[in-house]
Design a protein around this motif. Structure first.
Motif, short mmCIF file in Angstrom:
data_model
loop_
_atom_site.label_atom_id
_atom_site.label_comp_id
_atom_site.label_asym_id
_atom_site.label_seq_id
_atom_site.Cartn_x
_atom_site.Cartn_y
_atom_site.Cartn_z
N PHE A 25 0.82 -1.22 0.00
CA PHE A 25 0.00 0.00 0.00
C PHE A 25 0.85 1.27 0.00
O PHE A 25 0.32 2.37 0.12
CB PHE A 25 -0.93 -0.01 1.22
CG PHE A 25 -1.70 -1.29 1.37
CD1 PHE A 25 -2.81 -1.55 0.58
CD2 PHE A 25 -1.30 -2.26 2.28
CE1 PHE A 25 -3.53 -2.74 0.71
CE2 PHE A 25 -2.00 -3.46 2.42
CZ PHE A 25 -3.12 -3.69 1.63
N ASP A 26 2.18 1.12 -0.13
CA ASP A 26 3.07 2.28 -0.07
C ASP A 26 2.70 3.39 -1.03
O ASP A 26 2.79 4.58 -0.70
CB ASP A 26 4.52 1.85 -0.38
CG ASP A 26 5.16 1.14 0.80
OD1 ASP A 26 4.57 1.12 1.89
OD2 ASP A 26 6.26 0.58 0.61
N LEU A 27 2.31 3.02 -2.23
CA LEU A 27 2.02 4.00 -3.27
C LEU A 27 0.55 4.44 -3.26
O LEU A 27 0.12 5.19 -4.13
CB LEU A 27 2.38 3.44 -4.65
CG LEU A 27 3.85 3.07 -4.83
CD1 LEU A 27 4.07 2.39 -6.18
CD2 LEU A 27 4.74 4.31 -4.71
N VAL A 118 -1.04 -7.54 0.35
CA VAL A 118 -2.49 -7.38 0.33
C VAL A 118 -3.21 -8.66 0.76
O VAL A 118 -4.39 -8.62 1.13
CB VAL A 118 -2.99 -6.98 -1.07
CG1 VAL A 118 -2.46 -5.62 -1.47
CG2 VAL A 118 -2.63 -8.03 -2.11
N THR A 119 -2.48 -9.78 0.73
CA THR A 119 -3.08 -11.06 1.11
C THR A 119 -2.87 -11.38 2.59
O THR A 119 -3.16 -12.49 3.04
CB THR A 119 -2.52 -12.20 0.24
OG1 THR A 119 -1.09 -12.07 0.17
CG2 THR A 119 -3.10 -12.14 -1.16
N ARG A 172 -5.16 0.93 -7.83
CA ARG A 172 -4.01 0.61 -6.98
C ARG A 172 -2.73 0.77 -7.78
O ARG A 172 -2.59 0.22 -8.88
CB ARG A 172 -4.13 -0.82 -6.45
CG ARG A 172 -2.95 -1.24 -5.58
CD ARG A 172 -3.02 -2.70 -5.21
NE ARG A 172 -1.68 -3.18 -4.87
CZ ARG A 172 -1.25 -4.40 -5.10
NH1 ARG A 172 -2.02 -5.30 -5.67
NH2 ARG A 172 -0.02 -4.76 -4.76
N LEU A 173 -1.78 1.52 -7.23
CA LEU A 173 -0.47 1.71 -7.86
C LEU A 173 0.54 0.73 -7.27
O LEU A 173 0.45 0.34 -6.10
CB LEU A 173 0.01 3.15 -7.65
CG LEU A 173 -0.91 4.26 -8.16
CD1 LEU A 173 -0.33 5.63 -7.83
CD2 LEU A 173 -1.11 4.12 -9.66
N TYR A 174 1.51 0.33 -8.08
CA TYR A 174 2.51 -0.64 -7.63
C TYR A 174 3.77 -0.49 -8.48
O TYR A 174 3.76 0.07 -9.58
CB TYR A 174 1.98 -2.07 -7.73
CG TYR A 174 1.37 -2.38 -9.08
CD1 TYR A 174 2.16 -2.78 -10.15
CD2 TYR A 174 -0.01 -2.27 -9.29
CE1 TYR A 174 1.59 -3.04 -11.39
CE2 TYR A 174 -0.58 -2.53 -10.52
CZ TYR A 174 0.24 -2.92 -11.56
OH TYR A 174 -0.31 -3.17 -12.80
N TYR A 175 4.89 -1.00 -7.95
CA TYR A 175 6.15 -1.00 -8.68
C TYR A 175 6.20 -2.16 -9.66
O TYR A 175 5.63 -3.22 -9.41
CB TYR A 175 7.33 -1.12 -7.72
CG TYR A 175 7.66 0.17 -6.99
CD1 TYR A 175 8.33 1.20 -7.63
CD2 TYR A 175 7.31 0.33 -5.65
CE1 TYR A 175 8.64 2.38 -6.97
CE2 TYR A 175 7.62 1.51 -4.98
CZ TYR A 175 8.28 2.53 -5.64
OH TYR A 175 8.58 3.69 -4.98
N THR A 176 6.92 -1.94 -10.76
CA THR A 176 7.20 -3.01 -11.72
C THR A 176 8.66 -2.92 -12.14
O THR A 176 9.25 -1.83 -12.14
CB THR A 176 6.33 -2.91 -12.99
OG1 THR A 176 6.76 -1.79 -13.77
CG2 THR A 176 4.85 -2.76 -12.65
N VAL A 177 9.23 -4.08 -12.46
CA VAL A 177 10.58 -4.11 -13.03
C VAL A 177 10.64 -5.30 -14.00
O VAL A 177 11.27 -6.31 -13.73
CB VAL A 177 11.67 -4.16 -11.92
CG1 VAL A 177 11.50 -5.39 -11.03
CG2 VAL A 177 13.07 -4.07 -12.50
N PRO A 178 9.92 -5.20 -15.14
CA PRO A 178 9.82 -6.33 -16.08
C PRO A 178 11.19 -6.76 -16.61
O PRO A 178 12.10 -5.93 -16.77
CB PRO A 178 8.95 -5.77 -17.20
CG PRO A 178 8.28 -4.56 -16.62
CD PRO A 178 9.23 -4.01 -15.62
#
Length: 201
Positions: A25-27, A118-119, A172-178
């Protein structure tokens, strides 16, 4: 010093840094979490091992049949069982079960502050260095694939971006690094982003 040696030294320095707990939930600072929520302790292993061009991180693609995070990219790991002596032991046990990584070949460099998912898990990221040969053995039914990602890819903050999607009626926003065909996002990307944040001290 070789590239691998430099990366190991940088990883050791990073693990000597301090940090704050993180969460899914940081973002999303507007998220209101119930005060009486019960989080289940868990441990995941960020295992780095030498590759042809430097260190590589071991990650898994979870089976699509799993209850939690099916088909997602994750560290080896899971909840702390009663027989585990804390999250480090749980991370090592799960890595042995999920990917065939023998515990005695892993040097624990340290742990990072816990991450809330979140789980409902409170996950302790455990950072380790694999000192011996690793023959990947995916656990049937849990792990669909085991793969490796270059050290530079997951320790460079500039490679991370923020994306969003609808979740439980809210954005909901989240980080990604594909990386190639692997969409690394959510809790895994957030914990890696925390590690990357330590790399420049």
């Amino acid at each position: 010093m070789s590239r691998t040696g430099e990366q190991i030294a940088a990883l050791r320095r990073a693990m000597a840094e301090t940090g704050a707990p993180s969460s899914d939930f940081d973002l999303n600072p507007g998220t209101v979490l119930p005060e009486n929520r019960k989080l289940r302790p868990a441990g995941v292993l960020a295992a780095f091992l030498p590759g042809p061009e430097g260190l590589e991180l071991v990650l898994t693609k979870r089976s699509s049949r799993l209850k939690h995070h099916p088909g997602q990219i994750a560290f080896p790991g899971g909840k702390v069982d009663p027989e585990d002596d804390g999250p480090v032991a749980a991370a090592l046990r799960e890595a042995r079960e999920e990917v065939g990584l023998q515990s005695e070949t892993v040097e624990i460099l340290g742990t990072m502050p816990p991450h809330e998912t979140v789980t409902g898990f409170l996950v302790t990221p455990v950072v380790g260095l694999v000192s011996d040969r690793f023959d990947p053995m995916p656990e049937p039914g849990e792990v669909a694939e085991i793969f490796r990602v270059p050290f530079e890819h997951v320790t460079d903050r500039s490679r991370f971006s923020v994306q969003g999607r609808r979740w439980r009626g809210q954005r909901r926003l989240y980080y990604t690094v594909p990386y190639g065909p692997y969409y690394i996002w959510g809790a895994t990307a957030r914990m890696l982003r925390a590690l990357a944040g330590r790399m420049d001290g």
